[in-house]
Scaffold this active site. Structure first.
Site, short mmCIF file in Angstrom:
data_model
loop_
_atom_site.label_atom_id
_atom_site.label_comp_id
_atom_site.label_asym_id
_atom_site.label_seq_id
_atom_site.Cartn_x
_atom_site.Cartn_y
_atom_site.Cartn_z
CE LYS A 1 -4.71 -0.88 1.21
NZ LYS A 1 -5.75 -1.14 2.09
NE ARG A 2 2.83 2.36 5.41
CZ ARG A 2 2.51 1.10 5.68
NH1 ARG A 2 2.72 0.33 5.11
NH2 ARG A 2 1.61 1.12 6.60
#
Ligand code: GLU
Length: 501
Positions: A262-263
């Site tokens: 997600k990062r």
């Protein structure tokens, strides 16, 4: 869309995002797998929003998913907005349900109330760290509370969470469709929180309850979730529910070999739309990211994928996302497209303001479709992204070209040679020619022969004068489309530049 009865369908799959941000391409790949599996078996595919962490919910993400699905042509049978027989499809709207199950688990001894304060937990973790203890997290103090202590805490109004009571010894075996039985030793598992003190469930509880109540038969998720699968399995077992077919699909790595997360690499799917990708090319490419049809076929239509997808051919090892490769697929789909369909796709890109990547603002909108059709047809072979059409064709549309004057001097020529070539070319082009590529080419070749020069350098000068570029679609077809007047105007400008040298 499926016509099968959702109550009895043999394949029901879901995509269950936490709306805490955008997905990375691996997330989309898992969506494609789940959707294809449902379609393959005439089952249903649903979207469920796991918004139990209200603080981390990012507004607009669900709408973005829905818009992305619509754009991609991934049709949902159930989900937010459209609803369905097992709704609501937002977990935040199902809160009471989870609390009831959490208390059922407490009553059956599979879970317990934990009254430990935040401060106590912080102290505990700090102490574990200071003493370098091998830790499995929470020290289970509240698991040892007597019934009267629990009653006293409740009577005092202490807030609590509900934690799962992991068996103290033995193993949990998680059957995985791709990996076979995966064994987890209980001593390595933590008594994770199932219900938070605000009454919201954690992912573990909510996801299991909903997967069961919504009758999903096949759960596909990224392998980063494998470590939580034993918790899920223990809850299924405690509630005496049947474990669905579960597949933890291998991760997708970035081209640097590191896992996407997600990062790292998270992006709205609409980003790819704006880059000029076509939905079917993306679906085709992503379907092959960890699955194969027969180890060699690369181009598969959505229909073919829907008929062929199976978990058996999902590979066990991770796959690497290569955007250049996805562009190659896109190019294949663009080349296969009927010209009018392609035109429908590229015109909006061309007509955007220049600042957004469209043609220069001096070019009048709307564009003349018939003219653009001829231009795009000439370039269809070269377009990989729909957005490529702008830099590939802009010279057709602008009033003035800018290029370094030296470009007009073809290889092996000097300025005087280039100038006399250009002069004679202009003379021939001004004569009463039929303005067709073949005639133009024949005339210019004849000119080279008459002048005793090689055609290449002569044509290069003309190419630059007419397009402002060294690399272009076929020169004479370009001149034909530009038309007589515009071509002559551009050759004259080139000649003026040469004359001023
Ligand atoms: N909410 C989880 C996520 O955001 C879902 C994982 C699952 O599919 O169970 O990825």
């Amino acid at each position: 869309m499926s016509t099968a009865d959702p109550q009895t369908a043999t394949v029901r799959t879901r995509f269950a995002p936490s709306p805490t941000g955008f997905l990375h391409i691996g997330g989309f790949r898992t969506i494609i797998f789940s959707w294809l599996l449902a379609r393959r078996h005439g089952g249903q595919f649903a979207l469920r929003v796991e918004d139990t962490d209200q603080q981390r919910t990012v507004p607009g993400v669900v709408e973005d998913f829905l818009e992305g699905f619509r754009w991609m042509g991934i049709d949902l049978d159930e989900g937010p907005v459209i609803g369905g027989p097992f709704g609501p499809y937002y977990q935040s709207q199902r809160r009471d349900l989870y609390a009831a199950y959490a208390h059922q688990l407490v009553a059956s001894g599979h879970a317990y109330r934990c009254f430990c304060s935040k401060e106590r937990l912080e102290e505990m973790y700090a102490d574990q760290q200071a003493r370098h203890l091998p830790t499995t997290g929470y020290d289970r103090r509240c698991r040892r509370l007597s019934p009267s202590e629990i009653d006293a805490n409740l009577a005092a109004g202490l807030s609590y969470v509900v934690r799962i009571a992991i068996p103290t010894d033995g193993d949990t075996i998680v059957p995985d469709a791709l990996r076979g039985d995966v064994v987890f030793h209980h001593r390595a598992l933590e008594d994770l929180v199932l219900l938070k003190s605000d009454g919201y469930p954690t992912y573990h509880l909510a996801s299991v309850i909903d997967d069961h109540l919504m009758r999903f038969t096949h759960i596909l998720r990224g392998d980063e979730w494998l470590s939580t699968a034993p918790i899920h399995k223990l809850i299924y077992d405690a509630l005496q529910w049947e474990w669905p077919i579960t597949a933890h699909v291998p991760s997708v790595m970035g081209s640097d070999g590191r896992k996407l997360s997600k990062r790292r690499g998270a992006q709205s799917i609409l980003y790819y739309r704006d880059q000029g990708f076509l939905p079917h090319a993306i679906i085709n490419y992503l379907a092959l990211l960890g699955w194969s049809y027969d180890d060699k076929t690369e181009i598969l239509s959505v229909d073919q994928l829907q008929q062929a997808f199976s978990l058996e051919r999902v590979q066990r090892s991770g796959a690497v996302f290569d955007e250049e490769r996805m562009k190659w697929f896109n190019g294949v789909y663009i080349r296969q497209m009927a010209i009018d369909e392609l035109l429908d796709h590229v015109l909006p890109f061309m007509e955007r303001p220049a600042a957004d990547g469209g043609l220069p603002d001096e070019v009048a909108r709307p564009l003349n479709r018939a003219f653009v059709r001829r231009v795009v047809q000439l370039d269809q072979e070269r377009i990989k992204l729909l957005t490529d059409v702008v830099p590939l064709t802009d010279f057709f549309f602008v009033n003035t070209l800018t290029y370094p004057v030296e470009w007009l001097i073809g290889k092996g020529l000097d300025a005087a040679g280039a100038r006399s070539g250009m002069e004679r070319a202009l003379g021939s082009l001004e004569s009463n020619l039929t303005w067709e590529a073949a005639v133009l080419e024949e005339t210019m070749r004849q000119l080279a022969t008459d002048m005793g020069v090689r055609p290449g350098p002569l044509f290069m000068g003309l190419r630059v004068a007419v397009t402002g570029r060294k690399e272009t679609p076929p020169l004479f077809a370009t001149m034909e489309i530009l038309g007589r007047e515009e071509t002559l105007k551009r050759v004259r400008s080139g000649l003026e530049l040469l004359a001023a040298l």
